[in-house]
Design a protein around this motif. Structure first.
Motif, short mmCIF file in Angstrom:
data_model
loop_
_atom_site.label_atom_id
_atom_site.label_comp_id
_atom_site.label_asym_id
_atom_site.label_seq_id
_atom_site.Cartn_x
_atom_site.Cartn_y
_atom_site.Cartn_z
N PHE A 15 0.81 -1.22 0.00
CA PHE A 15 0.00 0.00 0.00
C PHE A 15 0.85 1.27 0.00
O PHE A 15 0.32 2.37 0.09
CB PHE A 15 -0.95 0.01 1.20
CG PHE A 15 -2.05 -1.01 1.11
CD1 PHE A 15 -3.18 -0.76 0.35
CD2 PHE A 15 -1.94 -2.22 1.76
CE1 PHE A 15 -4.20 -1.70 0.27
CE2 PHE A 15 -2.96 -3.17 1.68
CZ PHE A 15 -4.09 -2.92 0.93
N ASN B 199 0.32 3.93 2.51
CA ASN B 199 -1.02 4.49 2.54
C ASN B 199 -1.83 3.73 3.59
O ASN B 199 -2.51 2.74 3.30
CB ASN B 199 -1.69 4.38 1.17
CG ASN B 199 -2.97 5.22 1.08
OD1 ASN B 199 -3.70 5.34 2.06
ND2 ASN B 199 -3.23 5.77 -0.08
N HIS C 150 -5.84 3.33 3.14
CA HIS C 150 -6.32 2.29 2.23
C HIS C 150 -6.26 0.92 2.90
O HIS C 150 -7.16 0.09 2.72
CB HIS C 150 -5.50 2.29 0.94
CG HIS C 150 -5.87 3.40 0.01
ND1 HIS C 150 -5.24 3.59 -1.22
CD2 HIS C 150 -6.80 4.38 0.10
CE1 HIS C 150 -5.77 4.64 -1.82
NE2 HIS C 150 -6.72 5.14 -1.04
N SER C 151 -5.21 0.67 3.66
CA SER C 151 -5.08 -0.61 4.38
C SER C 151 -6.20 -0.78 5.39
O SER C 151 -6.79 -1.85 5.50
CB SER C 151 -3.72 -0.66 5.09
OG SER C 151 -2.65 -0.49 4.20
N ARG D 239 -9.17 0.69 5.44
CA ARG D 239 -10.48 0.57 4.79
C ARG D 239 -10.69 -0.85 4.26
O ARG D 239 -11.77 -1.44 4.41
CB ARG D 239 -10.57 1.59 3.66
CG ARG D 239 -11.94 1.69 3.02
CD ARG D 239 -12.12 3.02 2.30
NE ARG D 239 -10.96 3.36 1.49
CZ ARG D 239 -10.69 4.59 1.06
NH1 ARG D 239 -11.48 5.59 1.37
NH2 ARG D 239 -9.63 4.83 0.32
N THR E 291 -12.80 7.00 5.65
CA THR E 291 -12.94 7.65 4.34
C THR E 291 -13.05 9.16 4.50
O THR E 291 -12.44 9.93 3.75
CB THR E 291 -14.19 7.10 3.61
OG1 THR E 291 -14.04 5.69 3.44
CG2 THR E 291 -14.34 7.76 2.25
N LYS F 48 -9.65 10.56 5.24
CA LYS F 48 -8.82 10.70 4.04
C LYS F 48 -9.16 11.98 3.28
O LYS F 48 -8.26 12.71 2.85
CB LYS F 48 -9.04 9.47 3.14
CG LYS F 48 -8.25 9.48 1.85
CD LYS F 48 -6.76 9.35 2.11
CE LYS F 48 -5.98 9.19 0.83
NZ LYS F 48 -4.52 9.10 1.06
#
Length: 410
Positions: free
Chosen positions: A285, A288, A291-292, A294, A400, A403
């Motif tokens: 990732f 990031n 993203h991991s 989520r 989310t 982010k």
């Protein structure tokens, strides 16, 4: 000198992991004692849920305080003090016959247990730099996951030996006593100037005050959303840790001891997930973390729904699901912790982690009596997995929003 510093880095990480490997013997033992305690004291599961609530609330309050203190005082002393006091509290509970006394002592135990994670995280961030921070926290979080596995294993063995619930508060914590003693002897809060060769190390800000550190943390909306996401992740995690043993012990496990070993796969999956997600966030990732997180929480929601529909008597499929849901619900934690220094700066690592963990345990505390109430009203422990699935999706929503807010701030 570089080799010497590298050796010291690993020594500090490993000794902190060793200490935390046995910390949950003074906390996650409660879920295994819940059934015997409820029977012996003649109290409903809703009341047992309130005892767990008290511990989690004490832990949450302690995180808010002790995370901040870790940025000023010795992490080594704080971790050891918390361990010793937790051992004493567990032993005291094992001799109590009063619900109100157990409630008060378990709340205090929550505070004592909170003296370890944020200070330990601060110690690790003092020794490990940015490019390897995800890996270091992955190992540290793996130790926490294995701590659940150790506690589950000891509890299963003690129950199979026919020991009463009180022994679950006496025997496992002896390992914490030994590990904390080793930690206080070996650990050092930060590198000596002669060993330090790390360009990522923070320069201390001597103008910082107790209140100003909190002001920095709450001034970042993206970190607040991250803390909310962590809160829902922790609610789901503790819903599993505390109520999965109740779910399987509700059957006649003495006639089918395989039920106990199915539950053991939950913390095994958690430990594997912690190490895997920590490394994957640095590699696959590309650091990031969001993203991991989520991805992990979406998979957790799916696994929880599958646990709900699978019969508790299906031990093979149940064991696979316990392994997977543990992997995905706990793995993202190793991605949450590095976000504190990455979003706030390394000078506020302890305060940020303590603040985030406070959210985690307030949410987890609120979930415990709710789960107990649902089981009492429906008569089916499997119902809680529907709630856990929804909670995981709320975590996805919050991370989310974090982010998006982080991009706007940047």
């Amino acid at each position: 000198m570089e080799k010497s510093f590298r050796s010291q880095q690993w020594r500090m990480l490993l000794v902190t992991m060793l200490c935390y490997l046995f910390f949950y013997t003074g906390r996650h033992n409660f879920g295994w004692a819940a059934k015997g305690m409820a029977t012996a004291l003649n109290i409903p599961y809703t009341s047992i849920g309130w005892v767990s609530f008290a511990m989690l609330l004490g832990y949450a309050f302690g995180q808010l305080i002790n995370g901040n203190l870790a940025d000023r005082f010795s992490a080594r002393v704080m971790v050891t003090t918390g361990a010793y006091l937790s051992v004493l509290t567990n032993v005291a509970i094992s001799y109590s016959n009063s619900f109100s006394v157990i409630l008060a002592l378990w709340a205090l135990n929550g505070y004592f247990q909170s003296m370890a994670w944020a200070p330990g995280s601060k110690l690790i961030s003092n020794w490990w730099n940015g490019p390897e921070l995800g890996k270091a926290f992955g190992f540290y979080t793996m130790a926490a996951g294995l701590s659940s596995a150790v506690t589950y294993l000891l509890s299963i063995v003690l129950l199979q030996q026919g020991m009463e619930w009180r022994m679950l508060f006496r025997i496992p914590v002896l390992l914490l006593l030994v590990a904390a003693t080793i930690f206080v002897i070996v650990a050092r809060d930060k590198p000596n100037a002669s060993l330090q060769n790390d360009p990522h190390s923070p320069i201390p800000n001597r103008e910082d005050t107790w209140l100003s550190r909190y002001k920095v943390v709450v001034s970042h909306p993206h970190f607040l959303f991250t803390s909310l996401a962590f809160g829902f992740e922790s609610m789901a995690r503790y819903g599993l840790i505390f109520w999965v043993p109740v779910h399987y012990l509700g059957q006649n496990w003495k006639d089918n001891p395989g039920n106990l070993w199915v539950t053991f796969l939950l913390p095994v999956g958690m430990a594997a997930g912690a190490l895997s997600f920590g490394m994957l966030s640095d590699t696959l990732f590309q650091r990031n973390r969001i993203h991991s997180i989520r991805f992990g929480m979406l998979m957790s929601a799916l696994m929880a729904l599958l646990v709900f529909v699978v019969a508790v008597t299906n031990l093979v499929l149940g064991g696979i699901l316990m392994l997977l849901i543990g992997f995905f619900v706990y793995g993202p934690q190793s991605c949450f912790w590095p976000l504190s220094p990455e979003m706030l700066g390394t000078s506020y690592t302890g305060t940020g982690i303590g603040f985030m963990n406070m959210f985690g345990y307030v949410f987890a505390a609120l979930g415990e009596p709710l789960f107990g109430y649902v089981i009492d009203k429906t008569g089916h422990s499997s119902t809680i997995f529907i709630f856990i699935s929804g909670i995981c999706l709320l975590s996805v929503l919050m991370i989310t929003l974090a982010k998006k807010s982080w991009k706007v701030t940047s």
